[in-house]
Design an enzyme around this catalytic site. Structure first.
Site, PDB file in Angstrom:
ATOM      1  CD  GLU A 126      -3.237  -0.217   0.110  1.00 61.39           C
ATOM      2  OE1 GLU A 126      -2.972  -0.088  -1.105  1.00 61.39           O
ATOM      3  OE2 GLU A 126      -4.316   0.137   0.620  1.00 61.39           O
ATOM      4  CB  THR A 181      -4.945   8.306   0.084  1.00 58.27           C
ATOM      5  OG1 THR A 181      -5.731   7.440  -0.740  1.00 58.27           O
ATOM      6  CG2 THR A 181      -4.986   7.773   1.500  1.00 58.27           C
TER       7      THR A 181
HETATM    8  P1  ADP Z   1      -8.232   3.348  -3.558  1.00 60.29           P
HETATM    9  O1  ADP Z   1      -7.402   2.273  -2.917  1.00 60.29           O
HETATM   10  O2  ADP Z   1      -9.383   3.765  -2.759  1.00 60.29           O
HETATM   11  O3  ADP Z   1      -8.582   3.047  -4.948  1.00 60.29           O
HETATM   12  P2  ADP Z   1      -5.852   4.914  -3.305  1.00 60.29           P
HETATM   13  O4  ADP Z   1      -5.672   6.396  -3.339  1.00 60.29           O
HETATM   14  O5  ADP Z   1      -5.353   4.177  -2.116  1.00 60.29           O
HETATM   15  O6  ADP Z   1      -7.380   4.664  -3.603  1.00 60.29           O
HETATM   16  O7  ADP Z   1      -5.128   4.250  -4.548  1.00 60.29           O
HETATM   17  C1  ADP Z   1      -5.250   4.718  -5.822  1.00 60.29           C
HETATM   18  C2  ADP Z   1      -3.869   5.171  -6.306  1.00 60.29           C
HETATM   19  O8  ADP Z   1      -2.962   4.091  -6.202  1.00 60.29           O
HETATM   20  C3  ADP Z   1      -3.924   5.571  -7.760  1.00 60.29           C
HETATM   21  O9  ADP Z   1      -3.248   6.816  -7.892  1.00 60.29           O
HETATM   22  C4  ADP Z   1      -3.157   4.488  -8.485  1.00 60.29           C
HETATM   23  O10 ADP Z   1      -2.426   4.995  -9.559  1.00 60.29           O
HETATM   24  C5  ADP Z   1      -2.237   3.919  -7.409  1.00 60.29           C
HETATM   25  N1  ADP Z   1      -1.970   2.477  -7.586  1.00 60.29           N
HETATM   26  C6  ADP Z   1      -0.768   1.860  -7.542  1.00 60.29           C
HETATM   27  N2  ADP Z   1      -0.894   0.551  -7.764  1.00 60.29           N
HETATM   28  C7  ADP Z   1      -2.201   0.302  -7.941  1.00 60.29           C
HETATM   29  C8  ADP Z   1      -2.921  -0.878  -8.225  1.00 60.29           C
HETATM   30  N3  ADP Z   1      -2.332  -2.059  -8.399  1.00 60.29           N
HETATM   31  N4  ADP Z   1      -4.253  -0.751  -8.329  1.00 60.29           N
HETATM   32  C9  ADP Z   1      -4.850   0.451  -8.186  1.00 60.29           C
HETATM   33  N5  ADP Z   1      -4.222   1.598  -7.931  1.00 60.29           N
HETATM   34  C10 ADP Z   1      -2.891   1.535  -7.817  1.00 60.29           C
END
Ligand code: ADP
Length: 306
Positions: A126, A181
């Site tokens: 994460e 986030t």
């Molecule tokens: P959520 O988990 O609610 O979708 P987050 O802000 O935690 O929202 O995550 C989204 C961000 O994480 C995006 O900017 C995306 O580019 C990045 N990211 C990195 N790896 C991944 C992945 N495998 N799947 C989705 N988002 C990812």
């Protein structure tokens, strides 16, 4: 040992109002599918989603990288991500990829990790999305059902949700900032009154009691957050109308899903979920925003596809 493995992991909602950074619930609204294949060397990512493919910037990539280092895995690994959980909408998208990758790497290399170790490995990924590690979404996505994250040392309590629990998620069609986030965390107050903390504690413990006793009504009607929601709701167009409309249409409780901007309404079997969905859409429409509504139930956790 197999050469290739595919794991499917569900979307999730974090916080459920007052359980900020502690509660998570797996939702059968969307699923990511991650396939790991052994290769000679390195880590390569392919995906049909609009997400980073550099291993250190992708949550699944970072999970695999961390696992390779921690468990001294010499093989290279190819990662293919079928991206179905919309990224950045508070539906645990980055966590679903991380959860699937953690379970897949455990199986592919027969690591024999227990639940907490799997959650810890998934959580380490994460960092690629949120910049910091939160276990609420990954714990729900790995284990399924309702989870309570206990920190330091990490241990997760999992409770099977009541069969009668129903949810409707409304995902607004808005552009989410890249660092959403972080942005939505920055508005949260660092000091809170004792009064507010008591209100949230009472609500959060009642939600947990609702899950423990299988009482869907207690879960929904306990969703009340006087700390984070008031600070964040301005980031979601039409939030007040979406919430009011959903409650009027029969929802027992409404919360911002994770860091938003999706909104989740809770109810129970027998409620008119289509009416709740339409009411939420109308709420977003009042702020000139379209949304996708998904009526869903709690989900099982990450599973290996046969
Ligand atoms: P959520 O988990 O609610 O979708 P987050 O802000 O935690 O929202 O995550 C989204 C961000 O994480 C995006 O900017 C995306 O580019 C990045 N990211 C990195 N790896 C991944 C992945 N495998 N799947 C989705 N988002 C990812």
């Amino acid at each position: 040992m197999p050469d290739k493995i595919t794991v499917k992991a569900p979307s999730s909602t974090a916080n459920l109002g007052p359980g900020f950074d502690v509660f998570g619930l797996a939702l059968n609204a969307f699923h990511d599918e991650v396939t790991l294949t052994r290769q000679d060397s390195g880590i390569n990512i392919t995906t049909d989603g609009n997400i980073p493919t550099r291993p250190t910037d992708n949550t699944a990539g970072l999970v695999v990288k961390n696992a390779k280092r921690k468990f001294k895995i010499r093989d290279g690994i190819k990662i293919d991500i079928k991206k179905r959980v919309p990224a950045g909408f508070g539906m645990g998208s980055s966590a679903a990829s991380a959860a699937a990758a953690a379970v897949a790497v455990d199986r592919l290399f027969e690591l024999g990790l227990d639940s907490d170790a799997l959650v810890e490995l998934a959580g380490s990924g994460e960092k690629a999305s949120a910049g910091t590690i939160h276990y609420d979404n990954v714990a729900a996505s790995v284990l399924g059902g309702f989870v309570i994250v206990r920190d330091n040392p990490l241990s997760v309590i999992r409770i099977k949700p009541p069969q009668s629990l129903r949810m409707c998620v409304a995902v607004p069609s808005i552009t989410v900032p890249k660092k959403k986030t972080q942005a939505s965390r920055s508005v949260i107050p660092t000091m809170i009154s004792l009064k507010d903390s008591i209100t949230n504690l009472s609500s959060a413990t009642s939600i947990a009691a609702g899950f423990a006793s299988g009482d869907s009504h207690m879960i929904g009607s306990s969703i009340r957050d006087v700390i984070v929601e008031p600070a964040r709701q301005h980031m979601i167009p039409g939030f007040a109308s979406v919430k009011r409309n959903a409650l009027k249409a029969g929802a027992t409780g409404v919360a911002i899903s994770g860091a938003g901007p999706s909104v989740i309404a809770f109810s129970e079997k027998g409620a008119d979920m289509d009416e709740i969905a339409a009411a939420m859409a109308k709420g977003f429409a009042s702020a000139k925003t379209r949304c996708q509504t998904i009526i869903c139930k709690p989900s099982v956790g990450a599973i290996v596809r046969g």
